[in-house]
Design a protein around this motif. Structure first.
Motif, PDB file in Angstrom:
ATOM      1  N   ASP A 235       1.258  -6.658  -6.687  1.00 35.39           N
ATOM      2  CA  ASP A 235       0.374  -5.743  -5.771  1.00 35.39           C
ATOM      3  C   ASP A 235       0.453  -6.553  -4.390  1.00 35.39           C
TER       4      ASP A 235
ATOM      5  N   ILE B 259       2.422  -5.035  -0.867  1.00 37.09           N
ATOM      6  CA  ILE B 259       1.691  -4.962   0.360  1.00 37.09           C
ATOM      7  C   ILE B 259       2.492  -5.647   1.666  1.00 37.09           C
TER       8      ILE B 259
ATOM      9  N   LEU C 284       1.788 -12.317   0.202  1.00 35.67           N
ATOM     10  CA  LEU C 284       2.011 -11.201   1.372  1.00 35.67           C
ATOM     11  C   LEU C 284       3.302 -11.837   1.993  1.00 35.67           C
TER      12      LEU C 284
ATOM     13  N   LEU D  59      -3.677   0.219  -1.415  1.00 33.87           N
ATOM     14  CA  LEU D  59      -4.056  -0.036   0.143  1.00 33.87           C
ATOM     15  C   LEU D  59      -5.505   0.054   0.477  1.00 33.87           C
TER      16      LEU D  59
ATOM     17  N   ASN E  66      -7.401  -2.950  -0.536  1.00 33.86           N
ATOM     18  CA  ASN E  66      -7.015  -4.123   0.216  1.00 33.86           C
ATOM     19  C   ASN E  66      -6.859  -3.688   1.770  1.00 33.86           C
TER      20      ASN E  66
ATOM     21  N   LEU F 222      -4.528  -5.333   5.679  1.00 35.75           N
ATOM     22  CA  LEU F 222      -3.551  -4.620   6.171  1.00 35.75           C
ATOM     23  C   LEU F 222      -3.580  -4.639   8.028  1.00 35.75           C
TER      24      LEU F 222
END
Length: 197
Positions: free
Chosen positions: A14, A18, A38, A108, A111, A115
Motif C-alpha cells: 500500500d 501511494i 514511500l 488515499l 492516508n 499525501l
C-alpha cells in the motif's frame, strides 16, 4: 504510463502504491524525506517513466501523435495506454477494476496525512469522476482528455486525440500488450533491487 498503470505496477504494498502514485509532485532528492516504502514507490515511478520514455514500442505509438500534439503527445500516450490497461484489466488482475479502484481511493483517504498537497487537491475530482474505471471506455477517455486539456490551458486540444485513438486502435492496443509485458518484468526486477537496499 499514467496513474492506473503506476499503481498496478506497485504490486500489493500500500505505501509503495501511494509513493508511486504521488511521485510526480516530488522533485529531485526530496524523495529522501519520505518513509522507506514511500521512497521505494517514488523510485519505482521514476524507473517506469524512464523505461517508458526510451522504449521503442512506446515511441512508435507516441510518434503517431507527435505532429499534431507536439510536447503533449507523451502525456496523451500515457493516458491512452492506461485505457488499454483498464479495458483489458481481466488479463492482469483477478480483481474487478471497480473494486480495485474503490480500494485505492479509500487507501488515499485513509492516508491523507502523508499525501502531497497536489494529490490532496486532485483527489476529489479523481474520486468523483472515478478516473480508474473511466479509463476503460471511449466516453470516459473523452472526459479525462478534456480535463487534461483544461489543466494545460487548452494548448493542443487533447480531447481531439480520441480521433487518433479510434483511427489507430488496433495498432495502439497490440503495441500496448507487447510493451506492458516487458514493463511488468522490468518493474519486478527493479522492485527486487529496491527491496535489497
Amino acid at each position: 504510463m499514467n496513474y492506473l498503470a503506476h499503481v498496478y505496477l506497485s504490486g500489493n504494498n500500500d505505501l509503495l502504491k501511494i509513493g508511486n502514485f504521488m511521485a510526480d509532485s516530488i522533485k529531485g532528492n526530496d524523495y529522501e524525506n519520505f518513509a522507506p516504502e514511500l521512497k521505494k514507490g517514488i523510485l519505482l515511478h521514476r524507473h517506469i517513466d524512464s523505461f517508458t520514455d526510451f522504449h521503442p514500442i512506446y515511441r512508435k505509438s507516441k510518434h503517431r501523435l507527435h505532429e499534431k500534439y507536439g510536447h503533449y503527445s507523451g502525456v496523451i500516450m500515457d493516458i491512452l495506454y492506461d485505457h488499454f490497461l483498464a479495458k483489458n484489466w481481466s488479463n492482469y488482475s483477478d480483481e474487478k477494476l471497480e473494486k480495485y479502484a474503490n480500494d485505492f481511493y479509500k487507501l488515499l483517504e485513509t492516508n491523507r496525512n502523508i499525501l502531497t498537497d497536489r494529490i490532496i487537491a486532485m483527489m476529489p475530482y479523481m474520486i468523483a469522476r472515478n478516473w480508474f474505471v473511466s479509463y476503460a471506455t471511449i466516453e470516459g477517455m473523452k472526459m479525462i482528455l478534456f480535463q487534461m486539456d483544461y489543466k494545460t490551458k487548452h494548448r493542443v486540444n487533447m480531447q481531439e486525440a480520441i480521433v487518433e485513438l479510434q483511427e489507430f486502435y488496433l495498432e495502439f492496443e497490440s503495441e500496448f500488450f507487447v510493451f506492458f509485458e516487458e514493463l511488468i518484468i522490468s518493474c519486478q526486477l527493479r522492485l527486487i533491487e529496491l527491496n535489497s537496499l
